[in-house]
Scaffold this motif. Structure first.
Motif, short mmCIF file in Angstrom:
data_model
loop_
_atom_site.label_atom_id
_atom_site.label_comp_id
_atom_site.label_asym_id
_atom_site.label_seq_id
_atom_site.Cartn_x
_atom_site.Cartn_y
_atom_site.Cartn_z
N ARG A 192 4.17 7.36 3.92
CA ARG A 192 5.05 7.01 5.05
C ARG A 192 4.24 6.42 6.18
O ARG A 192 3.19 6.97 6.55
CB ARG A 192 5.78 8.26 5.53
CG ARG A 192 6.89 8.00 6.55
CD ARG A 192 7.56 9.31 6.93
NE ARG A 192 8.77 9.10 7.71
CZ ARG A 192 9.97 8.95 7.19
NH1 ARG A 192 10.13 9.01 5.88
NH2 ARG A 192 11.03 8.75 7.96
N ILE A 193 4.69 5.31 6.73
CA ILE A 193 4.03 4.69 7.87
C ILE A 193 5.06 4.26 8.90
O ILE A 193 6.22 3.99 8.58
CB ILE A 193 3.18 3.46 7.47
CG1 ILE A 193 4.06 2.38 6.81
CG2 ILE A 193 2.02 3.85 6.58
CD1 ILE A 193 3.33 1.07 6.56
N ARG A 194 4.63 4.24 10.16
CA ARG A 194 5.35 3.54 11.21
C ARG A 194 4.67 2.19 11.38
O ARG A 194 3.43 2.11 11.41
CB ARG A 194 5.28 4.31 12.52
CG ARG A 194 6.25 5.46 12.69
CD ARG A 194 5.81 6.78 12.06
NE ARG A 194 4.48 7.24 12.29
CZ ARG A 194 4.16 8.24 13.16
NH1 ARG A 194 5.10 8.82 13.88
NH2 ARG A 194 2.92 8.69 13.25
N CYS A 202 8.46 2.75 7.08
CA CYS A 202 8.34 2.35 5.68
C CYS A 202 7.89 3.59 4.90
O CYS A 202 6.86 4.18 5.23
CB CYS A 202 7.33 1.21 5.54
SG CYS A 202 7.00 0.68 3.86
N HIS A 203 8.67 3.99 3.89
CA HIS A 203 8.28 5.16 3.12
C HIS A 203 8.58 4.93 1.65
O HIS A 203 9.53 4.21 1.29
CB HIS A 203 8.96 6.43 3.63
CG HIS A 203 10.44 6.34 3.81
ND1 HIS A 203 11.33 6.80 2.88
CD2 HIS A 203 11.18 5.83 4.83
CE1 HIS A 203 12.56 6.60 3.31
NE2 HIS A 203 12.51 6.01 4.49
N GLY A 247 0.81 -1.22 0.00
CA GLY A 247 0.00 0.00 0.00
C GLY A 247 0.84 1.27 0.00
O GLY A 247 0.44 2.29 -0.56
N THR A 248 2.01 1.20 0.63
CA THR A 248 2.90 2.36 0.63
C THR A 248 3.40 2.65 -0.79
O THR A 248 3.48 3.82 -1.21
CB THR A 248 4.09 2.12 1.57
OG1 THR A 248 3.60 1.85 2.89
CG2 THR A 248 5.01 3.33 1.62
N ALA A 249 3.73 1.60 -1.54
CA ALA A 249 4.15 1.79 -2.94
C ALA A 249 3.01 2.37 -3.76
O ALA A 249 3.22 3.29 -4.58
CB ALA A 249 4.61 0.45 -3.52
#
Length: 366
Positions: free
Chosen positions: A244-246, A257-258, A226-228
């Motif tokens: 960007r997520i933690r 993750c970014h 989902g980040t991609a």
């Protein structure tokens, strides 16, 4: 105790977010029957899905396909819109006035899977989303009712508050594991093209959940994929959002993750690069502060304490009396269960993130 109160009481006793989602799923069906469900934790800063995700009665690849509609084509009941709406709960049939075929998600995703209606909810507290819920009913069953929407709405804040609180859980000691930068490269269609060794090791640390099976033999969790996809959606809209997520590994270790979508020499969008690395304290402290439910003023006092300011200096900077500052510090100590300023700074800045930051870096966190 009402049915809603009993459901909440059982859910908040869960040791972790995945266990809480499982409890909610088992109990909610009695009040709001459904056939397929997906429960997702979200990063409260970006509103993006993160770990964990619980999917019921659906294939992993369907979760990824569903999220493409959210990011690229759907316009009805988007989670990012519900997160800001006065009522963060909506059903597809109600929102379309009984004409769900207006929705591309309905025509191309629900109908082929024999589904009839979707009920969405954003679990939010203090204006921040901490989780997304999707409940589906199969064809032949009635659409979700207004009372069912209200029931789910009433669960939102207490469940979001409990989701937020899990950030207080300290990671288990880990003597090994990846320490470098993991890099994954996705093509325009979202297929994984390549991944370095560090990325593979990070992916092995992540908890179970819906994953995409790739030609490389690497399983990519929904929140990483989902980040991609989010990175590409941002690039297509030329928006200023952040992909960007933690996220937490199985050990409780925090990772970041970014993603970013690359452009060729002609300006056309190309591959999407996703980076995974250990989260420094500067990334985790804001989540921990939210989890301990510090007030805005307590947060300001904590900033000053982290900078090493004495009580009189804090009072002067915040235009408060020294007595009021001491009261705030006492409240902060009670909320974080610490007994000294040094312990407070250690709790917020060194126990959750790695590597430990220098004092100068810590001062920029809050």
């Amino acid at each position: 105790m009402t049915g809603r109160e009993e459901l909440i009481a059982r859910a908040v006793r869960a040791d972790g977010p995945y266990e809480m989602f499982s409890t909610l799923a088992a109990q909610l069906r009695r009040a709001v029957p459904y056939d397929v469900g997906v429960w997702r934790a979200t990063d409260p800063e970006t509103g993006m899905i993160t770990s964990p995700v619980l999917a019921e009665n659906t294939e992993d690849h369907s979760c990824t396909a569903y999220w493409r509609y959210e990011l690229f084509t759907e316009r009805i009941n988007l989670f990012r819109d519900l997160a800001r709406a006065p009522v963060p709960v909506a059903s597809l049939w109600d929102s379309t006035g009984g004409r769900p075929a207006r929705s591309g998600l309905y025509r191309d995703f629900l109908v082929p899977r024999g589904l009839h209606d979707e009920l969405r909810a954003v679990l939010r507290v203090d204006g921040r989303p901490h989780g997304y819920v999707s409940l589906f009913r199969a064809k032949g069953r009635p659409a979700f009712t207004a009372s069912e929407r209200r029931f789910l709405q009433d669960l939102g804040t207490p469940i979001a508050r409990r989701l937020r609180s899990y950030a207080k859980t300290r990671p288990a000691p880990a003597e090994d594991g990846p320490t470098g930068t993991g890099l994954l490269l996705f093509d325009a269609g979202g297929a994984l093209l390549s991944a370095n060794d560090e990325a593979r090791r990070y992916l092995e640390e992540l908890p179970d959940g819906p994953t995409s099976v790739t030609a490389l033999g690497v399983r990519v969790p929904l929140w990483v994929h989902g980040t991609a996809m989010r990175a590409r959606a941002i690039a297509e809209r030329h928006g200023g959002d952040t992909a960007r997520i933690r996220m937490r590994a199985r050990t409780g270790r925090w990772l970041v993750c970014h993603g970013s979508c690359l452009r060729g020499a002609d300006g056309e969008l190309g591959f999407s690069a996703v980076v995974i690395e250990r989260a420094p304290a500067s990334e985790i402290t804001p989540l921990v502060v939210l989890a301990y439910e510090l007030s805005d003023r307590e947060l300001q006092v904590t900033q000053c304490v982290a900078r090493g300011l004495p009580t009189n200096a804090i009072a002067a900077e915040l235009h408060l009396s020294p007595h009021t500052v001491r009261d705030h510090i006492k409240s902060i100590f009670e909320k974080l269960d610490v007994s000294s300023r040094g312990e407070l700074v250690g709790r917020l800045f060194t126990e959750y993130g790695e590597p430990a930051l220098s004092t100068a870096t810590e001062r920029r966190v809050l």
